[in-house]
Design a protein around this motif. Sequence first.
Motif, PDB file in Angstrom:
ATOM      1  N   VAL A   9      -2.708   0.483  -6.791  1.00 47.21           N
ATOM      2  CA  VAL A   9      -2.220   1.667  -6.086  1.00 47.21           C
ATOM      3  C   VAL A   9      -2.928   2.889  -6.667  1.00 47.21           C
ATOM      4  CG1 VAL A   9      -0.179   2.930  -5.319  1.00 47.21           C
ATOM      5  CG2 VAL A   9       0.054   0.545  -6.030  1.00 47.21           C
ATOM      6  N   GLY A  23      -4.335  -4.454  -2.332  1.00 41.87           N
ATOM      7  CA  GLY A  23      -3.906  -3.065  -2.286  1.00 41.87           C
ATOM      8  C   GLY A  23      -4.462  -2.354  -1.075  1.00 41.87           C
ATOM      9  N   THR A  44      -0.297  -1.222   0.890  1.00 40.95           N
ATOM     10  CA  THR A  44       0.358  -1.519  -0.388  1.00 40.95           C
ATOM     11  C   THR A  44       1.603  -2.346  -0.104  1.00 40.95           C
ATOM     12  OG1 THR A  44      -0.260   0.738  -1.032  1.00 40.95           O
ATOM     13  CG2 THR A  44       1.202  -0.473  -2.519  1.00 40.95           C
TER      14      THR A  44
END
Length: 360
Positions: free
Chosen positions: A148, A76, A158
């Motif tokens: 996220v 992420g 992302t």
Amino acid sequence: FEGMTISELAKRTGRSIPFLEEILVNVGEEVGSEFDPVSIDVVELIAMEVGVNVKRLHSNEGAELLPRPPVVTVMGHVDHGKTSLLDALCQTSVAAKESGGITQHLGAFVVDMPSGASITFLDTPGHAALSAMRARGAAVTDIVVLVVAADDGVMPQTLEAMAHAKAANVPVVVAVNKCDKPAADPERVRIQLGSEGLLLEDMGGDVQVVEVSAVTKAGLDKLEEALLLQAELMDLKARIDGPAQAYVVEARLDRGRGPMATAIVKAGTLMCGQYVVVGAEWGKIRTIRDMLGKVKDKALPSMPFEFEGLRGLPMAGDDITVVNSEERARMLSEGRGKKLEKNRLEKIGEGRIETPNESE
Ligand code: GTP
Ligand code: MG
């Protein structure tokens, strides 16, 4: 290639039988008839000598396959809470609680659940590990947790993580983190991910989304459930018997013990006392420890372990190959080392990589 004869090898490589026999003699191999099968290590050695690429195919044919835990990597955007989430997940493990917790992850840890199920988490910087292993044609990762932050939403890394997972053909489970924050807007994250082409479950797709907070630990049980459900759908199984096929997750130099590597077995069983070639390094497995530091005599599929006994430091993503003798291990690692050096020189020649700086 397993079980190939010298005669067949000669045909495949276009070299004469005496030429191949000489290589065999040089590596201390007994040369019988040209119709005797040779071992896979010997095939790899010969291939390296004549400049042919071979890839070991591990056959599961006829082997008993048993269910194995999923291996999960967290990815992420920077600061979205990957480390916090891993720490929080690690603390949910029954075994970790019983042993008084783990202070150091060493690249991987296992979450044991009260139900008896377990999940292995890789703790390495997601991108690097995933691409290194993909480059070697073997993703150890079964599932990617895409973290996220609910207040920040979808960001460049992302999307990068999504692309990596897609390229590696690894399914994603989304963890919308920081849901405890007043500015959290998980709905917006859903919409953003959907518009980036992720087929979310609540939009008719099959990608699960779980709202969590690494700080309050809300939703962690749901995330673990989602991962187990995803694993179930994938019907993850591995061969237990036979030689191990394993990969390095992380390596470090311990002042007292020498090179230490954290690794995961993909199939088969790795045992103490076995000779291994790891990337271009080799050694004899001296000690195997699980992620709680307990000494074991073997390592089974999906369970991360740390081992000592290597002569040099391997790299994350290196494959671990079991060989029959110290001699073979030495020869194979030498051959691989030469091949690596040759590739490196070729790349420098093509101007593709920089020559190492003298001061480094
Ligand atoms: P990098 O490794 O630098 O990419 O960051 P990361 O993704 O590992 O994020 P990290 O876990 O370091 O968290 C970044 C910041 O967000 C820290 O200050 C955390 O305390 C905070 N944070 C992480 N998770 C949560 C959460 O669930 N809620 C809140 N409020 N803060 C969080
Ligand atoms: Mg981090």
